[in-house]
Design an enzyme around this catalytic site. Structure first.
Site, PDB file in Angstrom:
ATOM      1  N   LYS A   1      -8.900  -9.070  11.460  1.00 45.82           N
ATOM      2  CA  LYS A   1      -8.205  -7.969  10.779  1.00 45.82           C
ATOM      3  C   LYS A   1      -8.676  -6.723  10.848  1.00 45.82           C
ATOM      4  O   LYS A   1      -9.988  -6.491  10.432  1.00 45.82           O
ATOM      5  CB  LYS A   1      -8.154  -8.518   9.286  1.00 45.82           C
ATOM      6  CG  LYS A   1      -7.528  -7.345   8.099  1.00 45.82           C
ATOM      7  CD  LYS A   1      -6.115  -7.493   7.803  1.00 45.82           C
ATOM      8  CE  LYS A   1      -5.712  -6.309   7.088  1.00 45.82           C
ATOM      9  NZ  LYS A   1      -4.094  -5.830   7.266  1.00 45.82           N
TER      10      LYS A   1
ATOM     11  N   GLY B   1       0.815  -1.216  -0.065  1.00 47.04           N
ATOM     12  CA  GLY B   1      -0.005   0.176  -0.020  1.00 47.04           C
ATOM     13  C   GLY B   1       0.948   1.117  -0.151  1.00 47.04           C
ATOM     14  O   GLY B   1       0.307   2.205  -0.642  1.00 47.04           O
TER      15      GLY B   1
HETATM   16  P1  ADP Z   1       2.879  -3.467   2.945  1.00 46.19           P
HETATM   17  O1  ADP Z   1       1.901  -2.511   2.690  1.00 46.19           O
HETATM   18  O2  ADP Z   1       3.997  -3.443   2.014  1.00 46.19           O
HETATM   19  O3  ADP Z   1       2.134  -4.742   3.042  1.00 46.19           O
HETATM   20  P2  ADP Z   1       3.134  -3.646   5.718  1.00 46.19           P
HETATM   21  O4  ADP Z   1       2.906  -2.652   6.662  1.00 46.19           O
HETATM   22  O5  ADP Z   1       2.241  -4.754   5.715  1.00 46.19           O
HETATM   23  O6  ADP Z   1       3.607  -3.254   4.259  1.00 46.19           O
HETATM   24  O7  ADP Z   1       4.521  -4.588   6.326  1.00 46.19           O
HETATM   25  C1  ADP Z   1       5.625  -3.671   6.300  1.00 46.19           C
HETATM   26  C2  ADP Z   1       5.988  -3.238   7.550  1.00 46.19           C
HETATM   27  O8  ADP Z   1       6.510  -4.369   8.282  1.00 46.19           O
HETATM   28  C3  ADP Z   1       7.125  -2.575   7.865  1.00 46.19           C
HETATM   29  O9  ADP Z   1       6.881  -1.104   7.678  1.00 46.19           O
HETATM   30  C4  ADP Z   1       7.813  -2.483   9.174  1.00 46.19           C
HETATM   31  O10 ADP Z   1       7.370  -1.715  10.108  1.00 46.19           O
HETATM   32  C5  ADP Z   1       7.026  -4.061   9.519  1.00 46.19           C
HETATM   33  N1  ADP Z   1       7.963  -5.051  10.213  1.00 46.19           N
HETATM   34  C6  ADP Z   1       7.254  -5.836  11.088  1.00 46.19           C
HETATM   35  N2  ADP Z   1       8.368  -6.581  11.639  1.00 46.19           N
HETATM   36  C7  ADP Z   1       9.361  -6.476  10.802  1.00 46.19           C
HETATM   37  C8  ADP Z   1      10.575  -7.413  10.600  1.00 46.19           C
HETATM   38  N3  ADP Z   1      10.740  -8.178  11.274  1.00 46.19           N
HETATM   39  N4  ADP Z   1      11.465  -6.764   9.534  1.00 46.19           N
HETATM   40  C9  ADP Z   1      11.087  -5.910   8.683  1.00 46.19           C
HETATM   41  N5  ADP Z   1       9.923  -5.051   8.886  1.00 46.19           N
HETATM   42  C10 ADP Z   1       8.995  -5.501   9.779  1.00 46.19           C
END
Ligand code: ADP
Ligand code: MG
Length: 312
Positions: A131, A13
């Protein structure tokens, strides 16, 4: 047919709305240029499928509905379909101008597909909606909502089921299109969740994780390389702590140990790692998690986290 590899890029996103932005259309178009310019260049050497998230966009549609009493509210499946159209259009038009700038515009037809993804009506997720989506409500309002909600820091938020994707309804169409060298944009927001009813499908109120749906699609259409692009450099152990360490190459078995040890939280890094593991264990060649800025670098093996097959 040439022997180009099939590449699936799953855009988070944040490819459209970055943290801290309000998310105007101008911002979204501008943000999209970063990944789409790279994808346009890559399209000379790979057959390409693009999937994308829709969290902030579907959240805004839900909020708009809450602000208006004059038109009937729309169920979630309809809102997901709307975001597929909206984001598909934005990706397509950005890609079109980037291809035009490269002069390869004539050889690269584009198509965005409204996509359905089958889920199991007996998926345990339906008994435990987890969710959070849409706007935050104060407790008094949350009590009157026609759906379950959960208490979070900023208030109450609607929760919906997030069932596992079973199969992508349009997989054969998508396969045919990439073989004809179309760039296909599909499975937006994880796809419109449907359950089979005899020979027909009907939509359900749920959201499918876009990373898991993308992994399913990648296996079903024979993708070689599955790349998840997000707003961090890759997957880290001890994320957010002083001892944080981004992983470069990680075996699937090692990744599942880190997962069990709680390094990858549900709803963010867990589905990405699970999706990459599922793809590699299902016979895919390469799976990686990288930042929106470093898609080409990750493919070249110079950035991101690559989940590797276990030695056999
Ligand atoms: P997207 O919209 O790309 O699916 P998400 O917000 O669902 O993004 O997932 C990415 C986020 O995951 C990052 O911004 C980070 O803050 C979080 N995150 C949580 N745990 C980890 C980890 N172990 N390594 C890297 N990022 C992590
Ligand atoms: Mg996500």
């Amino acid at each position: 047919m040439d022997n180009k590899e099939n590449l699936l890029v799953a855009l988070g996103g944040n490819a459209l709305i970055r943290k801290g932005q309000v998310g105007t259309i101008e911002e979204q178009f501008e943000n999209l240029q970063t990944p789409i310019r790279q994808i346009a260049r890559l399209s000379s050497n790979y057959r390409i499928i693009i999937t994308h998230g829709n969290g902030p966009q579907v959240g805004n549609l839900l909020l708009q509905q809450e602000c208006c009493e004059n038109v009937p509210r729309l169920p979630l499946e309809i809102l997901v379909a709307q975001t597929q159209g909206q984001i598909g259009y934005m990706i397509e038009s950005t890609l079109d101008s980037e291809l035009m700038a490269l002069g390869t515009h004539d050889q690269k037809p584009l198509v965005s597909l409204i996509s359905y993804v089958v889920v199991d009506e007996n998926d345990p997720a339906f008994n435990n909606p987890s969710k959070p989506i849409g706007p935050f409500f104060p407790q008094e309002i949350a009590k009157t909502l026609p759906y379950p909600s959960v208490k979070l820091e900023k208030g109450y938020r609607r929760v919906v089921a997030s069932p596992r994707p079973i199969t992508i309804v349009e997989k054969n169409e998508i396969k045919n299109l990439i073989e004809m060298d179309f760039i296909v944009i599909c499975c937006g927001g994880g796809g419109i969740p449907v359950i089979r009813e005899g020979r027909a499908f009907s939509g359900v109120d749920a959201v499918i994780d876009k990373d898991l749906a993308s992994a399913r699609l990648a296996l079903e259409v024979g993708v070689d390389i599955f790349l998840i692009a997000t707003d961090v450099a890759g997957a880290a152990v001890n994320y957010g702590e002083p001892s944080q360490r981004f992983l470069r190459g990680v075996r699937a078995s090692e990744a599942s140990e880190y997962l069990a040890a709680g390094h990858f939280p549900p709803g963010s890094m867990q589905p990405k790692i699970e999706a990459a593991m599922e793809f590699i264990r299902g016979g895919g060649k390469r799976a990686m998690i990288t930042s929106i800025e470093a898609i080409e670098e990750a493919l070249a093996g110079r950035a991101g986290t690559e989940v590797l097959a276990d030695e056999g």
